[in-house]
Design a protein around this motif. Sequence first.
Motif, PDB file in Angstrom:
ATOM      1  N   ARG A  55       0.833  -1.211   0.000  1.00 56.38           N
ATOM      2  CA  ARG A  55       0.000   0.000   0.000  1.00 56.38           C
ATOM      3  C   ARG A  55       0.864   1.256   0.000  1.00 56.38           C
ATOM      4  NH1 ARG A  55      -3.254  -3.074   3.639  1.00 56.38           N
ATOM      5  NH2 ARG A  55      -2.413  -1.956   5.437  1.00 56.38           N
ATOM      6  N   ARG A  59       2.083   1.795  -3.418  1.00 57.31           N
ATOM      7  CA  ARG A  59       0.967   2.346  -4.208  1.00 57.31           C
ATOM      8  C   ARG A  59       0.779   3.823  -3.910  1.00 57.31           C
ATOM      9  NH1 ARG A  59      -2.064   4.728  -6.496  1.00 57.31           N
ATOM     10  NH2 ARG A  59      -4.150   4.272  -7.313  1.00 57.31           N
ATOM     11  N   ALA A 107      -4.021  -4.492  -2.334  1.00 56.99           N
ATOM     12  CA  ALA A 107      -3.372  -3.242  -1.924  1.00 56.99           C
ATOM     13  C   ALA A 107      -3.694  -2.088  -2.865  1.00 56.99           C
ATOM     14  CB  ALA A 107      -1.857  -3.449  -1.862  1.00 56.99           C
TER      15      ALA A 107
END
Length: 241
Positions: A144, A147, A219
């Motif tokens: 995450r 990202r 994610a």
Amino acid sequence: MTRCRPVVTKSDARATLAKRRADVAGMFDGVASRYDLMNGIMSGGQHLYWRHQVVKAIDPKPGMRILDLAAGTGTSSRPLADAGALVVPADLSFGMLAEGKKRWPDLGFVNADACDLPFADATFDAVTISYGLRNVEHTDVALRELRRVTRPGGIVVINEFSTPLFGPFRRLYRDVMLPKVIPAAAGLLSSNPGAYDYLAESILAWPDQPALAQLMVDAGWHDVAWKNLSGGVVALHRGRA
């Protein structure tokens, strides 16, 4: 590349490694000076092919902003910088960073925790991590975070040890090569053989190709796919923000 499909993440009795940040960083501090040499020996030279495939998947261009997480001594960052990209080699281990700075003084090494990256949202056009994601304390948090720091439409390329496809070789790899051959070789060649015991255990405990792809989807990554290298000993996962 193989497309992601729903899977059930496998469990493994040996998946009990306490991947605490300080422990992992200290382990890599101890092997920094010979890390790249040992990679070459342990992979039989295949690491050069794997690294080339990472660069090909990223397709670095002049001015492209790339985060190379778990960059270690910066060997993976060098070809990205040589292509004209603005690459940030980042690692948790100060020992690795110090060794990298000696080798590549022109690169801007950064100490960074994969679970709490010191970068603003949407900073990079591409993010990549090679052989480091399985060492992170919380894989889902790291995915995450990667990202978060990637701009919309940007890419992630994950290069990691995985699960061989051919059944007889998979059994040989998991039952003999990883638990016996690699630690024995490390005992002869490495200044810190225990680090390679951990290497074998961490690979055995790591999700297979579809399971890692599903973690990426969970994610927030899109268009997730993977390419098997060396028969699945290593897998190259790619996704888009």
